[in-house]
Design a protein around this motif. Structure first.
Motif, PDB file in Angstrom:
ATOM      1  N   SER A 197       0.829  -1.201   0.000  1.00 14.49           N
ATOM      2  CA  SER A 197       0.000   0.000   0.000  1.00 14.49           C
ATOM      3  C   SER A 197       0.864   1.252   0.000  1.00 14.49           C
ATOM      4  CB  SER A 197      -0.905  -0.001   1.229  1.00 14.49           C
ATOM      5  OG  SER A 197      -1.602   1.212   1.308  1.00 14.49           O
ATOM      6  N   ALA A 198       0.318   2.311  -0.559  1.00 16.26           N
ATOM      7  CA  ALA A 198       1.046   3.572  -0.616  1.00 16.26           C
ATOM      8  C   ALA A 198       1.026   4.292   0.731  1.00 16.26           C
ATOM      9  CB  ALA A 198       0.442   4.473  -1.683  1.00 16.26           C
ATOM     10  N   PHE A 199       0.057   3.944   1.599  1.00 15.88           N
ATOM     11  CA  PHE A 199      -0.082   4.656   2.861  1.00 15.88           C
ATOM     12  C   PHE A 199       0.760   4.064   3.991  1.00 15.88           C
ATOM     13  CE2 PHE A 199      -4.154   5.631   0.767  1.00 15.88           C
ATOM     14  CZ  PHE A 199      -3.982   7.000   0.691  1.00 15.88           C
ATOM     15  N   ASN A 200       1.086   2.800   3.914  1.00 15.51           N
ATOM     16  CA  ASN A 200       1.832   2.087   4.959  1.00 15.51           C
ATOM     17  C   ASN A 200       1.159   2.196   6.323  1.00 15.51           C
ATOM     18  OD1 ASN A 200       3.820   1.176   3.228  1.00 15.51           O
ATOM     19  ND2 ASN A 200       5.094   2.996   3.530  1.00 15.51           N
ATOM     20  N   LEU A 201      -0.160   2.025   6.343  1.00 15.23           N
ATOM     21  CA  LEU A 201      -0.888   2.032   7.594  1.00 15.23           C
ATOM     22  C   LEU A 201      -0.752   0.678   8.263  1.00 15.23           C
ATOM     23  CD1 LEU A 201      -4.187   3.791   6.498  1.00 15.23           C
ATOM     24  CD2 LEU A 201      -2.359   4.749   7.892  1.00 15.23           C
ATOM     25  N   PRO A 202      -0.701   0.640   9.579  1.00 18.77           N
ATOM     26  CA  PRO A 202      -0.625  -0.666  10.246  1.00 18.77           C
ATOM     27  C   PRO A 202      -1.934  -1.425  10.063  1.00 18.77           C
ATOM     28  CG  PRO A 202      -0.892   1.078  11.860  1.00 18.77           C
ATOM     29  CD  PRO A 202      -0.678   1.740  10.539  1.00 18.77           C
ATOM     30  N   LYS A 203      -1.831  -2.714   9.838  1.00 19.79           N
ATOM     31  CA  LYS A 203      -3.017  -3.526   9.627  1.00 19.79           C
ATOM     32  C   LYS A 203      -3.562  -3.958  10.983  1.00 19.79           C
ATOM     33  CE  LYS A 203      -4.821  -7.357   7.042  1.00 19.79           C
ATOM     34  NZ  LYS A 203      -4.583  -8.358   6.028  1.00 19.79           N
ATOM     35  N   ILE A 204      -4.850  -3.736  11.165  1.00 20.81           N
ATOM     36  CA  ILE A 204      -5.501  -4.112  12.412  1.00 20.81           C
ATOM     37  C   ILE A 204      -6.043  -5.513  12.251  1.00 20.81           C
ATOM     38  CG2 ILE A 204      -7.354  -3.553  14.026  1.00 20.81           C
ATOM     39  CD1 ILE A 204      -7.186  -0.662  13.020  1.00 20.81           C
ATOM     40  N   GLU A 205      -5.627  -6.388  13.145  1.00 25.98           N
ATOM     41  CA  GLU A 205      -6.076  -7.773  13.076  1.00 25.98           C
ATOM     42  C   GLU A 205      -7.072  -8.018  14.202  1.00 25.98           C
ATOM     43  OE1 GLU A 205      -2.812 -10.434  13.021  1.00 25.98           O
ATOM     44  OE2 GLU A 205      -1.795  -9.404  11.397  1.00 25.98           O
ATOM     45  N   PHE A 206      -8.178  -8.652  13.841  1.00 20.76           N
ATOM     46  CA  PHE A 206      -9.218  -8.947  14.808  1.00 20.76           C
ATOM     47  C   PHE A 206      -9.266 -10.437  15.127  1.00 20.76           C
ATOM     48  CE2 PHE A 206     -10.606  -5.012  12.764  1.00 20.76           C
ATOM     49  CZ  PHE A 206     -10.835  -4.222  13.886  1.00 20.76           C
ATOM     50  N   ASP A 207      -8.125 -11.117  15.082  1.00 17.03           N
ATOM     51  CA  ASP A 207      -8.081 -12.543  15.388  1.00 17.03           C
ATOM     52  C   ASP A 207      -8.318 -12.813  16.869  1.00 17.03           C
ATOM     53  OD1 ASP A 207      -7.549 -13.007  12.756  1.00 17.03           O
ATOM     54  OD2 ASP A 207      -5.359 -13.080  13.020  1.00 17.03           O
ATOM     55  N   PHE A 208      -8.047 -11.844  17.711  1.00 16.03           N
ATOM     56  CA  PHE A 208      -8.214 -12.046  19.148  1.00 16.03           C
ATOM     57  C   PHE A 208      -9.681 -12.239  19.531  1.00 16.03           C
ATOM     58  CE2 PHE A 208      -8.619  -7.519  18.510  1.00 16.03           C
ATOM     59  CZ  PHE A 208      -9.645  -7.155  19.348  1.00 16.03           C
ATOM     60  N   LEU A 209     -10.608 -11.812  18.685  1.00 12.51           N
ATOM     61  CA  LEU A 209     -12.024 -11.983  18.997  1.00 12.51           C
ATOM     62  C   LEU A 209     -12.444 -13.454  18.977  1.00 12.51           C
ATOM     63  CD1 LEU A 209     -13.603  -8.989  17.054  1.00 12.51           C
ATOM     64  CD2 LEU A 209     -13.278  -9.214  19.508  1.00 12.51           C
ATOM     65  N   ASP A 210     -11.757 -14.270  18.163  1.00 12.67           N
ATOM     66  CA  ASP A 210     -12.067 -15.697  18.125  1.00 12.67           C
ATOM     67  C   ASP A 210     -11.636 -16.393  19.407  1.00 12.67           C
ATOM     68  OD1 ASP A 210     -13.082 -15.358  15.601  1.00 12.67           O
ATOM     69  OD2 ASP A 210     -11.182 -15.858  14.601  1.00 12.67           O
ATOM     70  N   LYS A 211     -10.627 -15.867  20.061  1.00 13.54           N
ATOM     71  CA  LYS A 211     -10.111 -16.497  21.282  1.00 13.54           C
ATOM     72  C   LYS A 211     -10.958 -16.190  22.513  1.00 13.54           C
ATOM     73  CE  LYS A 211      -5.451 -16.284  19.458  1.00 13.54           C
ATOM     74  NZ  LYS A 211      -4.138 -15.669  19.578  1.00 13.54           N
ATOM     75  N   LEU A 212     -11.714 -15.107  22.466  1.00 12.41           N
ATOM     76  CA  LEU A 212     -12.560 -14.747  23.599  1.00 12.41           C
ATOM     77  C   LEU A 212     -13.804 -15.625  23.612  1.00 12.41           C
ATOM     78  CD1 LEU A 212     -12.422 -10.861  23.402  1.00 12.41           C
ATOM     79  CD2 LEU A 212     -11.163 -12.337  24.951  1.00 12.41           C
ATOM     80  N   GLN A 213     -14.124 -16.147  24.795  1.00 12.52           N
ATOM     81  CA  GLN A 213     -15.302 -16.994  24.919  1.00 12.52           C
ATOM     82  C   GLN A 213     -16.241 -16.371  25.943  1.00 12.52           C
ATOM     83  OE1 GLN A 213     -13.939 -20.839  25.971  1.00 12.52           O
ATOM     84  NE2 GLN A 213     -13.082 -21.289  23.958  1.00 12.52           N
ATOM     85  N   PHE A 214     -17.404 -15.996  25.478  1.00 13.01           N
ATOM     86  CA  PHE A 214     -18.403 -15.391  26.350  1.00 13.01           C
ATOM     87  C   PHE A 214     -19.588 -16.330  26.576  1.00 13.01           C
ATOM     88  CE2 PHE A 214     -16.490 -11.557  24.370  1.00 13.01           C
ATOM     89  CZ  PHE A 214     -16.004 -10.986  25.520  1.00 13.01           C
ATOM     90  N   THR A 215     -19.439 -17.594  26.302  1.00 16.51           N
ATOM     91  CA  THR A 215     -20.589 -18.494  26.396  1.00 16.51           C
ATOM     92  C   THR A 215     -21.017 -18.717  27.839  1.00 16.51           C
ATOM     93  OG1 THR A 215     -19.085 -20.377  26.345  1.00 16.51           O
ATOM     94  CG2 THR A 215     -20.043 -19.674  24.242  1.00 16.51           C
ATOM     95  N   ASN A 216     -20.088 -18.806  28.778  1.00 17.90           N
ATOM     96  CA  ASN A 216     -20.431 -19.110  30.171  1.00 17.90           C
ATOM     97  C   ASN A 216     -20.383 -17.866  31.058  1.00 17.90           C
ATOM     98  OD1 ASN A 216     -20.621 -21.781  29.437  1.00 17.90           O
ATOM     99  ND2 ASN A 216     -18.473 -22.191  29.870  1.00 17.90           N
ATOM    100  N   LEU A 217     -20.508 -16.714  30.485  1.00 19.32           N
ATOM    101  CA  LEU A 217     -20.356 -15.477  31.247  1.00 19.32           C
ATOM    102  C   LEU A 217     -21.523 -15.249  32.201  1.00 19.32           C
ATOM    103  CD1 LEU A 217     -18.621 -12.969  31.680  1.00 19.32           C
ATOM    104  CD2 LEU A 217     -19.932 -11.854  29.887  1.00 19.32           C
ATOM    105  N   PHE A 218     -22.754 -15.471  31.766  1.00 20.00           N
ATOM    106  CA  PHE A 218     -23.921 -15.178  32.583  1.00 20.00           C
ATOM    107  C   PHE A 218     -24.618 -16.422  33.116  1.00 20.00           C
ATOM    108  CE2 PHE A 218     -23.611 -11.464  29.720  1.00 20.00           C
ATOM    109  CZ  PHE A 218     -23.421 -10.492  30.683  1.00 20.00           C
ATOM    110  N   ASP A 219     -23.967 -17.555  33.084  1.00 20.11           N
ATOM    111  CA  ASP A 219     -24.603 -18.781  33.565  1.00 20.11           C
ATOM    112  C   ASP A 219     -24.792 -18.773  35.072  1.00 20.11           C
ATOM    113  OD1 ASP A 219     -24.850 -19.763  31.066  1.00 20.11           O
ATOM    114  OD2 ASP A 219     -23.093 -21.085  31.152  1.00 20.11           O
ATOM    115  N   THR A 220     -23.852 -18.209  35.812  1.00 19.42           N
ATOM    116  CA  THR A 220     -23.936 -18.228  37.274  1.00 19.42           C
ATOM    117  C   THR A 220     -24.706 -17.025  37.827  1.00 19.42           C
ATOM    118  OG1 THR A 220     -21.832 -17.049  37.439  1.00 19.42           O
ATOM    119  CG2 THR A 220     -21.758 -19.463  37.476  1.00 19.42           C
TER     120      THR A 220
END
Length: 136
Positions: free
Chosen positions: A79-102
């Motif tokens: 790219s001509a702008f050389n902007l840093p690429k933002i990666e959203f891979d960390f969202l797959d690692k977060l697990q919110f399935t058992n957050l409100f069970d208790t």
């Protein structure tokens, strides 16, 4: 010494003429006519509410944020702008399935929160109408 005599003469002169002046009484409809003049001048700019950021400003802010997000998704390393690429891979690692069970909330607490929330919004509407009537 001469100045004190002059001040005393001025003081005596002022006292003499202040006693002679009669007090003036306003007309009977003074308050009503004054209030009528005040209410006729409704288009005062003093009480006109203006937002700090205009609609065009919000559009510009939203467009620039969206442009940054889209540019970060579609940029390549050449790219001509050389902007840093933002990666959203960390969202797959977060697990919110058992957050409100208790979490358990009693029905009384739920009804109380709902009731006070409704009263809070009713109070906002009432106060807005009250202050709008007071300003205009």
């Amino acid at each position: 010494m001469g100045e004190n005599k002059h001040i005393k003469e001025l003081d005596a002169f002022a006292k003499k003429y202040v006693k002679e002046i009669s007090t003036e009484q306003p007309s009977l409809d003074f308050t009503a006519s004054l209030m009528q003049k005040i209410t006729l001048e409704k288009n005062l700019e003093v009480f006109k509410a203006k937002s700090l950021i205009s609609k065009k400003g919000w559009m510009l802010i939203a467009a620039s944020i969206l442009a940054l997000i889209f540019i970060s998704f579609f940029t390549t390393t050449e790219s001509a702008f050389n902007l840093p690429k933002i990666e959203f891979d960390f969202l797959d690692k977060l697990q919110f399935t058992n957050l409100f069970d208790t979490l358990s909330v009693s029905n009384i607490t739920l009804y109380a929160v709902l009731f006070f929330g409704l009263l809070f919004f009713a109070q906002i509407v009432f106060l807005k109408k009250h202050f709008d009537k007071r300003v205009y």
